[in-house]
Design a protein around this motif. Structure first.
Motif, PDB file in Angstrom:
ATOM      1  N   TYR A 196      -8.670  -5.052  -5.048  1.00 61.63           N
ATOM      2  CA  TYR A 196      -8.259  -5.574  -3.160  1.00 61.63           C
ATOM      3  C   TYR A 196      -9.432  -5.649  -2.774  1.00 61.63           C
ATOM      4  CZ  TYR A 196      -3.088  -4.795  -4.929  1.00 61.63           C
ATOM      5  OH  TYR A 196      -2.088  -4.723  -5.293  1.00 61.63           O
TER       6      TYR A 196
ATOM      7  N   VAL B 235      -9.793   3.248  -2.729  1.00 63.90           N
ATOM      8  CA  VAL B 235      -9.109   4.348  -1.889  1.00 63.90           C
ATOM      9  C   VAL B 235      -9.396   5.670  -2.298  1.00 63.90           C
ATOM     10  CG1 VAL B 235      -7.810   3.011  -0.230  1.00 63.90           C
ATOM     11  CG2 VAL B 235      -6.879   2.994  -2.545  1.00 63.90           C
TER      12      VAL B 235
ATOM     13  N   CYS C   2      -5.650   5.391   1.236  1.00 60.22           N
ATOM     14  CA  CYS C   2      -4.302   4.154   0.984  1.00 60.22           C
ATOM     15  C   CYS C   2      -3.179   5.270   1.616  1.00 60.22           C
ATOM     16  CB  CYS C   2      -3.699   4.414  -0.239  1.00 60.22           C
ATOM     17  SG  CYS C   2      -1.684   4.240  -1.373  1.00 60.22           S
ATOM     18  N   SER C   3      -2.677   4.013   2.671  1.00 62.73           N
ATOM     19  CA  SER C   3      -1.530   4.490   2.991  1.00 62.73           C
ATOM     20  C   SER C   3      -0.561   5.195   2.998  1.00 62.73           C
ATOM     21  CB  SER C   3      -1.449   3.324   4.807  1.00 62.73           C
ATOM     22  OG  SER C   3      -0.453   2.666   3.855  1.00 62.73           O
ATOM     23  N   MET C   4       0.434   4.630   1.624  1.00 59.20           N
ATOM     24  CA  MET C   4       1.488   5.197   1.085  1.00 59.20           C
ATOM     25  C   MET C   4       1.042   6.284   0.040  1.00 59.20           C
ATOM     26  SD  MET C   4       2.528   4.428  -2.594  1.00 59.20           S
ATOM     27  CE  MET C   4       3.016   2.460  -2.640  1.00 59.20           C
TER      28      MET C   4
ATOM     29  N   ASN D 236      -0.872   6.677  -6.949  1.00 60.13           N
ATOM     30  CA  ASN D 236      -1.186   6.690  -5.158  1.00 60.13           C
ATOM     31  C   ASN D 236      -1.415   7.803  -4.243  1.00 60.13           C
ATOM     32  OD1 ASN D 236      -1.237   3.956  -6.823  1.00 60.13           O
ATOM     33  ND2 ASN D 236      -1.216   3.394  -4.784  1.00 60.13           N
TER      34      ASN D 236
ATOM     35  N   CYS E  64       4.668   0.989   0.595  1.00 62.49           N
ATOM     36  CA  CYS E  64       3.386   0.523   1.018  1.00 62.49           C
ATOM     37  C   CYS E  64       3.564  -0.569   1.755  1.00 62.49           C
ATOM     38  CB  CYS E  64       2.661   0.070   0.014  1.00 62.49           C
ATOM     39  SG  CYS E  64       1.303  -1.226   0.252  1.00 62.49           S
TER      40      CYS E  64
ATOM     41  N   VAL F 248       1.194  -2.249   3.030  1.00 60.20           N
ATOM     42  CA  VAL F 248       1.288  -4.102   2.847  1.00 60.20           C
ATOM     43  C   VAL F 248       2.432  -4.852   2.129  1.00 60.20           C
ATOM     44  CG1 VAL F 248      -1.013  -5.600   1.838  1.00 60.20           C
ATOM     45  CG2 VAL F 248      -1.311  -3.174   3.070  1.00 60.20           C
ATOM     46  N   HIS F 249       2.474  -4.241   1.045  1.00 58.87           N
ATOM     47  CA  HIS F 249       3.804  -4.844   0.196  1.00 58.87           C
ATOM     48  C   HIS F 249       4.919  -5.290   0.706  1.00 58.87           C
ATOM     49  CE1 HIS F 249       0.529  -4.474  -2.597  1.00 58.87           C
ATOM     50  NE2 HIS F 249       1.199  -5.076  -3.277  1.00 58.87           N
TER      51      HIS F 249
ATOM     52  N   GLU G 228       5.530  -2.634  -5.958  1.00 62.79           N
ATOM     53  CA  GLU G 228       5.060  -1.997  -5.162  1.00 62.79           C
ATOM     54  C   GLU G 228       6.311  -2.594  -4.084  1.00 62.79           C
ATOM     55  OE1 GLU G 228       1.475  -1.132  -3.408  1.00 62.79           O
ATOM     56  OE2 GLU G 228       1.538   0.262  -5.200  1.00 62.79           O
TER      57      GLU G 228
ATOM     58  N   CYS H 188      -4.786  -4.955   2.585  1.00 62.62           N
ATOM     59  CA  CYS H 188      -4.587  -3.914   2.941  1.00 62.62           C
ATOM     60  C   CYS H 188      -5.748  -3.455   3.813  1.00 62.62           C
ATOM     61  CB  CYS H 188      -5.082  -3.435   1.518  1.00 62.62           C
ATOM     62  SG  CYS H 188      -5.523  -1.552   1.210  1.00 62.62           S
TER      63      CYS H 188
ATOM     64  N   MET I 177      -8.349  -0.946   2.117  1.00 61.76           N
ATOM     65  CA  MET I 177      -9.690  -1.420   0.988  1.00 61.76           C
ATOM     66  C   MET I 177     -10.189  -2.205   1.130  1.00 61.76           C
ATOM     67  SD  MET I 177      -8.848  -1.272  -2.661  1.00 61.76           S
ATOM     68  CE  MET I 177      -7.683  -0.621  -3.335  1.00 61.76           C
TER      69      MET I 177
HETATM   70 FE1  SF4 Z   1      -2.354   1.884  -0.511  1.00 54.48          FE
HETATM   71 FE2  SF4 Z   1      -0.775  -0.374  -0.444  1.00 54.48          FE
HETATM   72 FE3  SF4 Z   1      -2.991  -0.789  -0.229  1.00 54.48          FE
HETATM   73 FE4  SF4 Z   1      -2.712  -0.754  -2.523  1.00 54.48          FE
HETATM   74  S1  SF4 Z   1      -2.102  -2.013  -1.286  1.00 54.48           S
HETATM   75  S2  SF4 Z   1      -4.364   0.552  -2.088  1.00 54.48           S
HETATM   76  S3  SF4 Z   1      -0.309   0.730  -2.343  1.00 54.48           S
HETATM   77  S4  SF4 Z   1      -1.895   0.715   1.374  1.00 54.48           S
END
Ligand code: SF4
Ligand code: 13P
Length: 330
Positions: free
Chosen positions: A23, A58, A82-84, A117, A196, A198-199, A224, A282, A285
Motif C-alpha cells: 500500500y 504502519v 493503522c486506524s483499525m 493489525n 478498516c 478504507v475497506h 477486511e 489508506c 500508509m
Molecule cells: Fe489499517 Fe485499513 Fe490502512 Fe490496512 S488499509 S493499514 S487495515 S487502515
C-alpha cells in the motif's frame, strides 16, 4: 546525486534492508528490497541477513519484526498507525474480557485470536491467554487450529474479517458491545467492534454497478471488506493473494478490485478498475515518502535514532508467543 541514488548508497554503506507494504506509494515500493503482505513482510524481514531494517508501512508491521527478531534495529520513516489497530488497546481488551465475564463467559471459555493489525500490547494480552495472531492470508487456517480447543473465539480487532470467517464456516457470530447478550453468549466467534475505514468504502452497490456495466467482470476484494461485499465477490484474499490472482488472469479479463488504491493502480493498466466511487487511499500508509526514508538513514548515520521501534521486553515475549504460534502453523 538524486534521492534514490543517495538512499541506495547510504543503505549499502549502513548494511540496511528496506521493507515496504504494497500500500506504500510507488516511489517507496520501487526502492524496497522486501515487499509483501503482512505475513510475508514479517517472515522475510525476520529472515533477512541484515540487522538494520527500514520499514515502510504502519507501526504494527514494524513492531512485528521487532517482536520476532529483537536483535534487529527497526526504524520506521514515518510514525504511521493503522486506524483499525488504533481501535483497540490493552485497556479495551481488558474491558472486552470483563464484558464477556458479565455475560457469564469466563476466561477459560475463550481463546483470543488477534488480527496482526493490532499493537504489541494487545498481542501480548492474547499471548498471555494462549491465543494466536493471524493475518488476512492465513486467518482461516489459524481459526481452524484455534477451534480445536473447543472454546469460543474472541476475534479482534476486525469485526469484518471475524464475520467473514464465521460465515464461511457456517458458525454463529456476534459483535461485542453491539449485539445482545443472548447473541454473544450463543456465538462461536465473538468479534470486537473494529474495522478498516478504507475497506468500509466498498459497498454491494459498487459490485452491482460493475456487474451491470460489464457482465463478465470479476470482483476481487480484501477480507477486511464488509461480509455483504465479500459474499458477492468472486475472489477474497490478502494483498499478495489478490496480486497473484490478478496476474493469473487473461489480459482481456476485466476485474474490479476492492482494496487500497496504490496497490490497485500498480496491478495492470488495462481492464482493472477500482471498486469504489471514492478513492480508497489508506491515509497513514500514504504518509511515507522517499524524503522520509532518506532522512531516517541520514539520521542513523549521525547517531540520531529518532524513528526506532522499541518494545518492553515483557510485552515482546508475550506478543512473540502469539505471533510465533501463527508462524509455526503457516
Ligand atoms: Fe489499517 Fe485499513 Fe490502512 Fe490496512 S488499509 S493499514 S487495515 S487502515
Ligand atoms: P495484508 O496482510 O493482506 O497485506 O493486509 C494488510 C492490511 O492492512 C490490509 O488493509
Amino acid at each position: 546525486m538524486n534521492k534514490i541514488m543517495q538512499i541506495k548508497k547510504l543503505k549499502n554503506e549502513l548494511g540496511a534492508v528496506i521493507a515496504a507494504h504494497f500500500y506504500q506509494k510507488d516511489e517507496v515500493v520501487n526502492i524496497a528490497d522486501i515487499t509483501g503482505d503482512s505475513l510475508e513482510l514479517a517472515k522475510k524481514t525476520r529472515d533477512s541477513d541484515k540487522d538494520l531494517v527500514v520499514f515502510c508501512g504502519v507501526s504494527f508491521m514494524g513492531q512485528s519484526v521487532k517482536i520476532l527478531a529483537p536483535h534487529k534495529r527497526v526504524f520506521m520513516p514515518k510514525a504511521a498507525c493503522c486506524s483499525m489497530a488504533r481501535m483497540i488497546d490493552s485497556n479495551y481488551f481488558d474491558d472486552s474480557i470483563s464484558l464477556m465475564e458479565e455475560y457469564g463467559i469466563t476466561q477459560d471459555d475463550i481463546i483470543p485470536v488477534t488480527y496482526i493489525n493490532s499493537n504489541a500490547e494487545v498481542k501480548a494480552k492474547v499471548g498471555a491467554m494462549n491465543g494466536f495472531v493471524c493475518t488476512s492470508s492465513n486467518a482461516a487456517q489459524i481459526m481452524q487450529h484455534a477451534q480445536k480447543e473447543h472454546k469460543k473465539i474472541f476475534f479482534l480487532p476486525d469485526k469484518c474479517l471475524g464475520q467473514n470467517l464465521a460465515i464461511k464456516n457456517k458458525q454463529k457470530y456476534a459483535v461485542l458491545g453491539i449485539d445482545s447478550k443472548t447473541k454473544v453468549t450463543e456465538a462461536d466467534i465473538i468479534c470486537y467492534n473494529g474495522f478498516c475505514s478504507v475497506h468500509q468504502l466498498f459497498t454491494p452497490h459498487d459490485i452491482d454497478f460493475y456487474r451491470q456495466k460489464y457482465p463478465d467482470i470479476l470482483i476481487v476484494v480484501h477480507p477486511e471488506c464488509d461480509p455483504k461485499v465479500c459474499e458477492k465477490a468472486d475472489f477474497v484474499g490478502s494483498t499478495s493473494q489478490i496480486i497473484a490472482f490478478i496476474q493469473s488472469l487473461d489480459e482481456e479479463q476485466k476485474v474490479a478490485v476492492g482494496t487500497e488504491y496504490n496497490l490497485v493502480k500498480r496491478l495492470r493498466s488495462k481492464n482493472t478498475f477500482v471498486l469504489s466511487s471514492t478513492k480508497p487511499e489508506c491515509p497513514t500508509m500514504n504518509e511515507t515518502s522517499l524524503d522520509d526514508v532518506l532522512n531516517v538513514l541520514e539520521a542513523y548515520k549521525k547517531g540520531d535514532f529518532y524513528a526506532e521501534i522499541t518494545l518492553d521486553e515483557h510485552v515482546r515475549l508475550l506478543a512473540f508467543k502469539a505471533l510465533n504460534r501463527m508462524l509455526e502453523l503457516s
